[in-house]
Design a protein around this motif. Structure first.
Motif, PDB file in Angstrom:
ATOM      1  N   SER A  74       0.862  -1.206   0.000  1.00 41.45           N
ATOM      2  CA  SER A  74       0.000   0.000   0.000  1.00 41.45           C
ATOM      3  C   SER A  74       0.886   1.239   0.000  1.00 41.45           C
ATOM      4  O   SER A  74       1.837   1.344   0.785  1.00 41.45           O
ATOM      5  N   TYR A  75       0.571   2.132  -0.907  1.00 42.56           N
ATOM      6  CA  TYR A  75       1.443   3.283  -1.171  1.00 42.56           C
ATOM      7  C   TYR A  75       0.652   4.579  -1.166  1.00 42.56           C
ATOM      8  O   TYR A  75      -0.527   4.597  -1.527  1.00 42.56           O
ATOM      9  N   ASN A  76       1.318   5.653  -0.720  1.00 38.38           N
ATOM     10  CA  ASN A  76       0.604   6.934  -0.678  1.00 38.38           C
ATOM     11  C   ASN A  76       1.450   8.120  -1.126  1.00 38.38           C
ATOM     12  O   ASN A  76       1.155   9.250  -0.774  1.00 38.38           O
ATOM     13  N   GLU A 117       5.195   9.634  -3.598  1.00 34.34           N
ATOM     14  CA  GLU A 117       6.476   9.396  -4.277  1.00 34.34           C
ATOM     15  C   GLU A 117       7.650   9.527  -3.314  1.00 34.34           C
ATOM     16  O   GLU A 117       7.585  10.300  -2.368  1.00 34.34           O
ATOM     17  N   TYR A 158      -0.016  -2.259  -7.280  1.00 32.18           N
ATOM     18  CA  TYR A 158      -0.507  -1.680  -6.018  1.00 32.18           C
ATOM     19  C   TYR A 158      -0.498  -0.151  -6.007  1.00 32.18           C
ATOM     20  O   TYR A 158      -0.292   0.452  -4.951  1.00 32.18           O
ATOM     21  N   ALA A 182       1.726   1.811  -6.774  1.00 31.32           N
ATOM     22  CA  ALA A 182       3.034   2.362  -6.361  1.00 31.32           C
ATOM     23  C   ALA A 182       3.473   3.398  -7.404  1.00 31.32           C
ATOM     24  O   ALA A 182       3.202   3.242  -8.594  1.00 31.32           O
ATOM     25  N   ILE A 241      11.047   3.298   3.354  1.00 33.12           N
ATOM     26  CA  ILE A 241      10.255   3.385   2.115  1.00 33.12           C
ATOM     27  C   ILE A 241       9.605   2.021   1.864  1.00 33.12           C
ATOM     28  O   ILE A 241      10.243   0.989   2.068  1.00 33.12           O
ATOM     29  N   GLY A 242       8.376   2.025   1.370  1.00 31.49           N
ATOM     30  CA  GLY A 242       7.719   0.767   1.047  1.00 31.49           C
ATOM     31  C   GLY A 242       8.320   0.150  -0.213  1.00 31.49           C
ATOM     32  O   GLY A 242       8.704   0.870  -1.132  1.00 31.49           O
ATOM     33  N   GLY A 288       7.758   3.170  -2.913  1.00 29.46           N
ATOM     34  CA  GLY A 288       6.961   4.377  -2.684  1.00 29.46           C
ATOM     35  C   GLY A 288       6.795   4.654  -1.212  1.00 29.46           C
ATOM     36  O   GLY A 288       7.139   3.824  -0.358  1.00 29.46           O
ATOM     37  N   LYS A 289       6.275   5.846  -0.922  1.00 23.68           N
ATOM     38  CA  LYS A 289       5.956   6.186   0.467  1.00 23.68           C
ATOM     39  C   LYS A 289       4.810   5.301   0.927  1.00 23.68           C
ATOM     40  O   LYS A 289       3.942   4.917   0.127  1.00 23.68           O
ATOM     41  N   THR A 290       4.814   5.002   2.206  1.00 17.90           N
ATOM     42  CA  THR A 290       3.773   4.141   2.756  1.00 17.90           C
ATOM     43  C   THR A 290       3.479   4.532   4.197  1.00 17.90           C
ATOM     44  O   THR A 290       4.330   5.150   4.851  1.00 17.90           O
TER      45      THR A 290
END
Ligand SMILES: Cc1cc2nc3c(=O)[nH]c(=O)nc-3n(C[C@H](O)[C@H](O)[C@H](O)COP(=O)(O)O)c2cc1C
Length: 175
Positions: free
Chosen positions: A15-17, A19, A76, A78, A116-117, A153-155
């Motif tokens: 799960s990513y939210n 950059e 996902y 990303a 970082i994810g 990506g950020k998570t």
């Protein structure tokens, strides 16, 4: 050195939210470049850093089609997918595939250190291999085959040390 802590904390993030920063990407790529490569033939490995939203969406869709599940998002959402390709070499293909996997694992461990994810992605690579139009958009140098990849990506997820079951991988000892 906290290498073991990073190894025991690594997990697949899906799960990513947002950059990652340019600085973070630079560190991730440096980790990739630090990977061991068979006979130091770095020229036999190629990396493609994909952040183009349209291309990411096409890869995602193509993979969902491959898995016959239009609802799924194999990337996902990303914001970044790093594809790692190899110049394969007939009988020695195991080296080419291994090089790419090790490059990906180095990036995954660097991601843990940076918070970082990350998730190893092989399914989408299969989709790319089967989709000539998509493959052409990657502009890979002549003779290279996509082998594996990683999304980043950020998570909101965090990394904490996990319990690793002993003997999870069947292991024989020959003494
Ligand atoms: C070679 C390889 C291919 C993988 N391909 C995918 C993939 O395409 N999609 C995905 O969601 N996870 C993928 N994974 C992640 C695995 O599902 C995951 O590593 C495994 O379930 C163990 O979970 P953990 O990474 O959290 O320890 C892959 C992992 C490896 C090593």
């Amino acid at each position: 050195m906290d290498t073991l802590k990073a190894i025991f904390s690594r997990k697949s993030v899906r799960s990513y939210n947002g950059e990652i920063s340019e600085g973070e990407l630079k560190t991730i790529l440096k980790a990739a470049y630090a990977a061991p490569i068979g006979r130091a033939l770095y020229e036999n490995v190629h990396m493609t850093v994909i952040s183009n939203k349209e291309l990411l969406s096409q890869i995602d869709k193509s993979c969902a089609e491959l898995f016959q599940n239009p609802q799924m998002h194999p990337l996902y959402n990303a914001p970044l997918f790093v594809l790692v390709s190899a110049k394969l070499n007939g009988n020695a293909d195991n080296v080419g595939y291994s090089n790419c996997a090790i490059v990906v694992q180095n990036m995954a461990l660097a991601a843990v250190e940076l918070g970082i994810g990350a998730c190893h992605i092989w399914g989408a690579v299969r989709a790319i291999l089967q989709n000539k139009e998509l493959l052409a958009k990657l502009n890979l140098p002549e003779g290279f085959t996509p082998c594996c990849g990683i999304i980043l990506g950020k998570t909101n997820e965090t990394y904490t040390e996990r319990q690793i079951p002993e003997g999870r991988i069947k292991t024989d000892f020959i003494r």
